[in-house]
Design a protein around this motif. Structure first.
Motif, PDB file in Angstrom:
ATOM      1  N   LYS A 239       0.783 -19.115   3.642  1.00 21.78           N
ATOM      2  CA  LYS A 239       0.452 -18.156   4.707  1.00 21.78           C
ATOM      3  C   LYS A 239      -2.475 -18.234   4.989  1.00 21.78           C
ATOM      4  O   LYS A 239      -1.757 -18.871   3.812  1.00 21.78           O
ATOM      5  CB  LYS A 239       0.035 -16.546   5.350  1.00 21.78           C
ATOM      6  CG  LYS A 239      -0.298 -16.005   3.509  1.00 21.78           C
ATOM      7  CD  LYS A 239      -0.489 -14.964   3.517  1.00 21.78           C
ATOM      8  CE  LYS A 239      -1.533 -14.367   4.306  1.00 21.78           C
ATOM      9  NZ  LYS A 239      -2.126 -12.713   3.713  1.00 21.78           N
TER      10      LYS A 239
ATOM     11  N   HIS B 206       5.659 -14.246   1.261  1.00 21.53           N
ATOM     12  CA  HIS B 206       5.564 -14.422  -0.178  1.00 21.53           C
ATOM     13  C   HIS B 206       7.014 -13.064  -0.620  1.00 21.53           C
ATOM     14  O   HIS B 206       7.276 -12.343  -1.318  1.00 21.53           O
ATOM     15  CB  HIS B 206       5.407 -14.503  -1.997  1.00 21.53           C
ATOM     16  CG  HIS B 206       3.580 -13.382  -1.599  1.00 21.53           C
ATOM     17  ND1 HIS B 206       2.474 -12.852  -0.421  1.00 21.53           N
ATOM     18  CD2 HIS B 206       4.093 -12.273  -2.083  1.00 21.53           C
ATOM     19  CE1 HIS B 206       2.233 -12.060  -1.185  1.00 21.53           C
ATOM     20  NE2 HIS B 206       2.921 -11.355  -2.331  1.00 21.53           N
ATOM     21  N   TYR B 207       6.552 -11.980   0.555  1.00 17.75           N
ATOM     22  CA  TYR B 207       7.388 -11.348   0.209  1.00 17.75           C
ATOM     23  C   TYR B 207       8.969 -11.078   0.696  1.00 17.75           C
ATOM     24  O   TYR B 207       9.530 -10.473   0.156  1.00 17.75           O
ATOM     25  CB  TYR B 207       6.986  -9.398   1.471  1.00 17.75           C
ATOM     26  CG  TYR B 207       5.499  -9.320   1.054  1.00 17.75           C
ATOM     27  CD1 TYR B 207       4.501  -9.438   0.037  1.00 17.75           C
ATOM     28  CD2 TYR B 207       5.665  -7.611   0.573  1.00 17.75           C
ATOM     29  CE1 TYR B 207       3.972  -8.611  -0.322  1.00 17.75           C
ATOM     30  CE2 TYR B 207       5.120  -6.668   0.796  1.00 17.75           C
ATOM     31  CZ  TYR B 207       3.820  -6.941  -0.136  1.00 17.75           C
ATOM     32  OH  TYR B 207       3.024  -6.574  -0.466  1.00 17.75           O
TER      33      TYR B 207
ATOM     34  N   LYS C 156      10.466 -11.517  -2.428  1.00 17.51           N
ATOM     35  CA  LYS C 156      10.958 -10.564  -3.479  1.00 17.51           C
ATOM     36  C   LYS C 156      12.233  -9.570  -3.485  1.00 17.51           C
ATOM     37  O   LYS C 156      12.796  -9.703  -2.798  1.00 17.51           O
ATOM     38  CB  LYS C 156       9.561  -9.707  -3.192  1.00 17.51           C
ATOM     39  CG  LYS C 156       8.030  -9.947  -3.385  1.00 17.51           C
ATOM     40  CD  LYS C 156       7.678  -8.198  -3.203  1.00 17.51           C
ATOM     41  CE  LYS C 156       5.918  -8.697  -2.617  1.00 17.51           C
ATOM     42  NZ  LYS C 156       5.023  -9.131  -4.352  1.00 17.51           N
TER      43      LYS C 156
ATOM     44  N   GLU D  46      -2.793  -1.258  -2.417  1.00 17.05           N
ATOM     45  CA  GLU D  46      -3.195  -1.901  -3.537  1.00 17.05           C
ATOM     46  C   GLU D  46      -4.684  -1.226  -3.949  1.00 17.05           C
ATOM     47  O   GLU D  46      -4.982  -0.466  -3.550  1.00 17.05           O
ATOM     48  CB  GLU D  46      -3.866  -3.413  -2.930  1.00 17.05           C
ATOM     49  CG  GLU D  46      -2.584  -4.099  -2.217  1.00 17.05           C
ATOM     50  CD  GLU D  46      -3.256  -5.645  -2.197  1.00 17.05           C
ATOM     51  OE1 GLU D  46      -3.552  -6.332  -2.914  1.00 17.05           O
ATOM     52  OE2 GLU D  46      -3.494  -6.129  -1.095  1.00 17.05           O
TER      53      GLU D  46
ATOM     54  N   ARG E 210     -12.246 -13.134  -2.692  1.00 17.23           N
ATOM     55  CA  ARG E 210     -12.212 -13.316  -1.227  1.00 17.23           C
ATOM     56  C   ARG E 210     -12.772 -13.150   0.181  1.00 17.23           C
ATOM     57  O   ARG E 210     -11.810 -12.759   1.478  1.00 17.23           O
ATOM     58  CB  ARG E 210     -11.205 -13.104  -1.158  1.00 17.23           C
ATOM     59  CG  ARG E 210      -9.711 -13.744  -1.941  1.00 17.23           C
ATOM     60  CD  ARG E 210      -8.752 -13.486  -2.241  1.00 17.23           C
ATOM     61  NE  ARG E 210      -7.069 -13.935  -1.037  1.00 17.23           N
ATOM     62  CZ  ARG E 210      -6.475 -12.726   0.066  1.00 17.23           C
ATOM     63  NH1 ARG E 210      -6.858 -12.189  -0.809  1.00 17.23           N
ATOM     64  NH2 ARG E 210      -6.086 -13.734   0.574  1.00 17.23           N
TER      65      ARG E 210
ATOM     66  N   TYR F  30     -12.584 -15.095   3.471  1.00 18.51           N
ATOM     67  CA  TYR F  30     -12.061 -15.157   4.496  1.00 18.51           C
ATOM     68  C   TYR F  30     -11.664 -14.466   4.914  1.00 18.51           C
ATOM     69  O   TYR F  30     -11.191 -14.161   6.222  1.00 18.51           O
ATOM     70  CB  TYR F  30     -10.434 -15.924   3.198  1.00 18.51           C
ATOM     71  CG  TYR F  30      -8.956 -14.957   3.633  1.00 18.51           C
ATOM     72  CD1 TYR F  30      -8.615 -15.932   4.635  1.00 18.51           C
ATOM     73  CD2 TYR F  30      -8.293 -14.194   3.445  1.00 18.51           C
ATOM     74  CE1 TYR F  30      -7.082 -15.125   4.965  1.00 18.51           C
ATOM     75  CE2 TYR F  30      -7.435 -13.826   3.178  1.00 18.51           C
ATOM     76  CZ  TYR F  30      -6.976 -14.206   4.535  1.00 18.51           C
ATOM     77  OH  TYR F  30      -5.095 -14.075   4.972  1.00 18.51           O
TER      78      TYR F  30
ATOM     79  N   ASP G 169      -3.926 -10.179   7.444  1.00 21.20           N
ATOM     80  CA  ASP G 169      -4.096 -10.147   6.324  1.00 21.20           C
ATOM     81  C   ASP G 169      -2.213  -9.662   5.947  1.00 21.20           C
ATOM     82  O   ASP G 169      -1.855 -10.869   4.808  1.00 21.20           O
ATOM     83  CB  ASP G 169      -4.676  -9.591   4.953  1.00 21.20           C
ATOM     84  CG  ASP G 169      -4.858 -10.517   3.923  1.00 21.20           C
ATOM     85  OD1 ASP G 169      -4.390 -11.756   3.771  1.00 21.20           O
ATOM     86  OD2 ASP G 169      -5.076  -9.842   2.916  1.00 21.20           O
ATOM     87  N   MET G 170      -2.080  -8.484   6.246  1.00 22.68           N
ATOM     88  CA  MET G 170      -0.929  -8.445   5.359  1.00 22.68           C
ATOM     89  C   MET G 170       0.210  -7.776   6.641  1.00 22.68           C
ATOM     90  O   MET G 170       1.215  -7.761   6.526  1.00 22.68           O
ATOM     91  CB  MET G 170      -1.264  -7.107   4.839  1.00 22.68           C
ATOM     92  CG  MET G 170      -1.990  -6.787   3.225  1.00 22.68           C
ATOM     93  SD  MET G 170      -0.755  -7.544   2.355  1.00 22.68           S
ATOM     94  CE  MET G 170       0.498  -6.824   1.799  1.00 22.68           C
TER      95      MET G 170
ATOM     96  N   HIS H 262       3.194  -9.969   6.587  1.00 25.19           N
ATOM     97  CA  HIS H 262       4.786  -8.582   5.303  1.00 25.19           C
ATOM     98  C   HIS H 262       5.511  -7.511   5.599  1.00 25.19           C
ATOM     99  O   HIS H 262       6.502  -7.461   5.730  1.00 25.19           O
ATOM    100  CB  HIS H 262       3.834  -8.608   3.661  1.00 25.19           C
ATOM    101  CG  HIS H 262       3.273  -9.473   3.643  1.00 25.19           C
ATOM    102  ND1 HIS H 262       3.501 -10.756   3.606  1.00 25.19           N
ATOM    103  CD2 HIS H 262       2.070  -9.935   3.142  1.00 25.19           C
ATOM    104  CE1 HIS H 262       2.960 -11.475   2.995  1.00 25.19           C
ATOM    105  NE2 HIS H 262       1.578 -11.072   2.655  1.00 25.19           N
TER     106      HIS H 262
ATOM    107  N   LYS I 207      -6.025  -1.991   0.694  1.00 24.42           N
ATOM    108  CA  LYS I 207      -7.086  -2.300  -0.395  1.00 24.42           C
ATOM    109  C   LYS I 207      -7.471  -0.799  -1.124  1.00 24.42           C
ATOM    110  O   LYS I 207      -8.436  -0.054  -0.492  1.00 24.42           O
ATOM    111  CB  LYS I 207      -8.233  -3.221  -0.111  1.00 24.42           C
ATOM    112  CG  LYS I 207      -7.220  -4.930   0.308  1.00 24.42           C
ATOM    113  CD  LYS I 207      -7.981  -6.103   0.025  1.00 24.42           C
ATOM    114  CE  LYS I 207      -7.173  -7.413  -0.083  1.00 24.42           C
ATOM    115  NZ  LYS I 207      -6.198  -7.641  -0.281  1.00 24.42           N
TER     116      LYS I 207
ATOM    117  N   LYS J  72      -0.872   0.801  -6.525  1.00 26.44           N
ATOM    118  CA  LYS J  72      -0.337   0.031  -6.297  1.00 26.44           C
ATOM    119  C   LYS J  72       1.467   0.081  -6.083  1.00 26.44           C
ATOM    120  O   LYS J  72       1.312   0.618  -7.277  1.00 26.44           O
ATOM    121  CB  LYS J  72      -0.563  -1.090  -7.267  1.00 26.44           C
ATOM    122  CG  LYS J  72       0.172  -2.925  -6.782  1.00 26.44           C
ATOM    123  CD  LYS J  72      -0.922  -3.668  -6.138  1.00 26.44           C
ATOM    124  CE  LYS J  72       0.300  -4.649  -5.874  1.00 26.44           C
ATOM    125  NZ  LYS J  72      -0.427  -5.559  -4.755  1.00 26.44           N
TER     126      LYS J  72
ATOM    127  N   GLN K 203       7.784  -2.701  -5.313  1.00 27.97           N
ATOM    128  CA  GLN K 203       7.497  -3.044  -6.758  1.00 27.97           C
ATOM    129  C   GLN K 203       6.148  -1.899  -6.795  1.00 27.97           C
ATOM    130  O   GLN K 203       5.698  -0.959  -5.987  1.00 27.97           O
ATOM    131  CB  GLN K 203       6.522  -4.478  -6.275  1.00 27.97           C
ATOM    132  CG  GLN K 203       5.578  -3.988  -5.283  1.00 27.97           C
ATOM    133  CD  GLN K 203       4.065  -5.927  -4.409  1.00 27.97           C
ATOM    134  OE1 GLN K 203       4.913  -6.147  -5.509  1.00 27.97           O
ATOM    135  NE2 GLN K 203       3.484  -5.437  -4.174  1.00 27.97           N
TER     136      GLN K 203
END
Ligand SMILES: NC(=O)C1=CN([C@@H]2O[C@H](COP(=O)(O)OP(=O)(O)OC[C@H]3O[C@@H](n4cnc5c(N)ncnc54)[C@H](OP(=O)(O)O)[C@@H]3O)[C@@H](O)[C@H]2O)C=CC1
Ligand SMILES: O=C1O[C@H](COP(=O)(O)O)[C@@H](O)[C@H](O)[C@H]1O
Length: 500
Positions: free
Chosen positions: A151, A181-182, A185, A219, A226, A229, A238-239, A243, A343, A348, A381
């Motif tokens: 991504k 990547h989620y 998990k 988070e 970053r 970006y 981003d999220m 995800h 963020k 988290k 998580q």
């Protein structure tokens, strides 16, 4: 391919000296090797511009595995499968040298012409690389060829379409593995099992019994290095685009007729198609954006987003998003699905809370009080597991209902760490299982939903930024989003309730 088969392939990692390769890809490949999931018939070519010898590259791989995994052993054998090719991906003339290196390794390791091209690089290179791979014959192979793409897949629907068009010139849709990547998990994959393998949940999984769903991914870290970006992306791209919407699709989809890649993807696509699109003023009603200010985290003062490196000091970029999604279909009509991510938040945590509707009346003791609603919490998580909050009579109490919880902690079962998301996804790709990768249709639908929100946000500067302090759970407006519907965010920490 069966689950216990050991795949054979040449893996070309473009961006092999970068952060992702170092922190995620090399350790994940090592874990697969150590578990015997990779046969001896594999080789990796690392590709990046800086000049490195094979020995230097192998030493880098070794270091990255040692820093990620405490008890790493057998490293010499493992790293001997790694080779390096210094190459600027924009330089058309150096693909032929890469091709002959690939052919030599193919013969040496008997790789049957199977190739995986993993693009762990900035997205602006994706299209160029795919075109060169085809033009210079690297994709002319006897075995399989697969393209793994990191991504972000585009910046909006238009740029995603352009990118897709470019890569489709060299790879068919079923050869493209778009990483989210989620989806790798453990507990995200478990959503389907919890829903479809339990007679007690599926009949209740609808608007008759569920009052609302809350998906949180908070988070503690800030934007770190970053800024460049993130300034162009923000939390929405981003999220949320990937995800968060993927988790929502898994929660809301209909049972697939079979557990095949196509059937599952097709059900997820239907959810994304049924998401109520937001226009103009509705964006404000359904979505809240935030940006972190300075604050205190674990007793340490941290700076505001606008003071981070490579961030504009007047930045309008959101580091927090909360939203209400409505899925306008028969199953979900009227059930809000709230999402929030940000963020520099207090903890988290990625968690899903399914709140069931109240029973029609409380027969128990203090009848003027309402009972606590039943909740099913899926802990994604850092802890992994499921908690079911019920009401029960506590011993010694007479006809009085008290909240209790039933806990299943995934890691508690055998004390083993569950596989890293990248480990699973790499293995799936090697086996040719694309179920936990995103199909183009999902990407396109997610962008078209998100684009409407970003269009409004980009055209209106948020005067109140920063609007949440670092170390908190986000701006006050995010609480109001639920309060106006008569709900509140369930905490991401465990509720203080006795375990049965
Ligand atoms: N890091 C992470 O945790 C995550 C990253 N991603 C995505 O993964 C991708 C890679 O991210 P990340 O590893 O952090 O990025 P880095 O900036 O750390 O690495 C970039 C890599 O690309 C190489 N590179 C840059 N330009 C060229 C070029 N012209 N030709 C050949 N190689 C080049 C660099 O090596 P050299 O300078 O030697 O050429 C380096 O190996 C991005 O798409 C990112 O969005 C996604 C999720 C998480
Ligand atoms: O894709 C991304 O994810 C991470 C969060 O991932 P997690 O597995 O740690 O929850 C996020 O920090 C990053 O900004 C984003 O690009």
């Amino acid at each position: 391919m069966k689950l216990n088969e050991k795949p054979t392939a040449l893996i070309m990692i473009f961006g092999a000296t970068g952060d992702l390769a170092k922190r995620k890809l090399f350790p994940s490949l090592y874990r697969l090797y150590k578990k015997g999931k990779l046969s001896e018939r594999f080789a990796v070519i690392g590709i990046a511009r800086r000049p490195l010898s094979n020995d230097e590259f192998q030493a880098n791989v070794k270091n990255s595995v040692e820093s990620a995994i405490k008890d790493s052993g057998e490293l010499e054998d493992f790293v001997s499968h790694f080779y390096y090719h210094s190459h600027d991906v924009t330089d058309a003339s150096s693909y032929l040298a890469l091709k002959s290196m690939a052919e030599e390794l193919d013969t040496h390791y008997s790789l049957e012409g199977n190739r995986i091209f993993y693009l762990a690089m900035a997205p602006e290179f994706f299209g160029t690389i795919a075109e060169h791979l085809k033009a210079d014959g690297l994709t002319d192979v006897d075995g399989f060829k697969r393209l793994v793409i990191e991504k972000p897949f585009g910046h909006d629907l238009e740029s995603a379409k352009q990118l897709n068009k470019q890569i489709r010139k060299a790879f068919s849709e079923n050869e493209i593995y778009r990483i989210d990547h989620y989806l790798g998990k453990e507990m995200v994959q478990n959503i389907e099992v919890i829903r479809f393998a339990n007679a007690i949940f599926e009949p209740l999984w609808n608007n008759r019994y569920i009052s609302n769903i809350q998906v949180t991914s908070s988070e503690v870290l800030g934007v770190e290095e970053r800024g460049r970006y993130y300034e162009k992306s923000g939390a929405l791209r981003d999220m949320v685009q990937n995800h968060m919407l993927q988790m929502v699709a898994l929660l809301a989809m209909e049972p697939p007729i079979r557990l095949t890649t196509d059937e599952i993807r097709s059900e997820k696509v239907k959810v994304l198609r049924a998401m109520r699109p937001l226009e103009g003023e509705q964006v404000k009603e359904y979505f809240v954006r935030g940006q972190y200010g300075k604050g205190s985290m674990s007793g340490k003062e941290v700076q505001a987003y606008r003071e981070e490196p490579m961030v504009d000091e007047q930045s309008n970029t959101e580091t927090y998003v909360a939203g209400k999604l409505m899925i306008d279909n028969f199953r979900w009509a009227g059930v809000p699905i709230y999402i929030r991510t940000g963020k520099r938040m207090a903890a988290k945590s990625t968690k899903i809370v399914i709140q069931f509707k109240d029973i029609p009346m409380n027969l128990y003791y203090q009848t003027e009080q309402t009972l606590n609603p039943n909740l099913l919490v899926i802990h994604i998580q850092p802890e992994e597991g499921i908690t079911l909050y019920l009401n029960a009579q506590k011993s010694g109490q007479n006809m009085e209902a008290t909240p209790v919880k039933l806990n299943f902690a995934n890691k508690g079962i055998d004390g083993m760490n569950t596989p890293e998301a990248y480990e699973r996804l790499l293995y799936d790709c090697m086996r040719g299982d694309a179920t936990n990768f995103t199909h183009w249709d999902e990407v396109a639908l997610s962008w078209s939903f998100v684009d409407k929100i970003s269009d409004v946000w980009e055209s209106t500067k948020e005067d109140g930024f920063p609007n949440y302090e670092s170390g908190t759970m986000g701006p006050r407006e995010a609480d109001q989003l639920l309060e106006k519907d008569g709900f509140f965010w369930w905490p991401v920490t465990d509720l203080d309730v006795e375990e049965c």
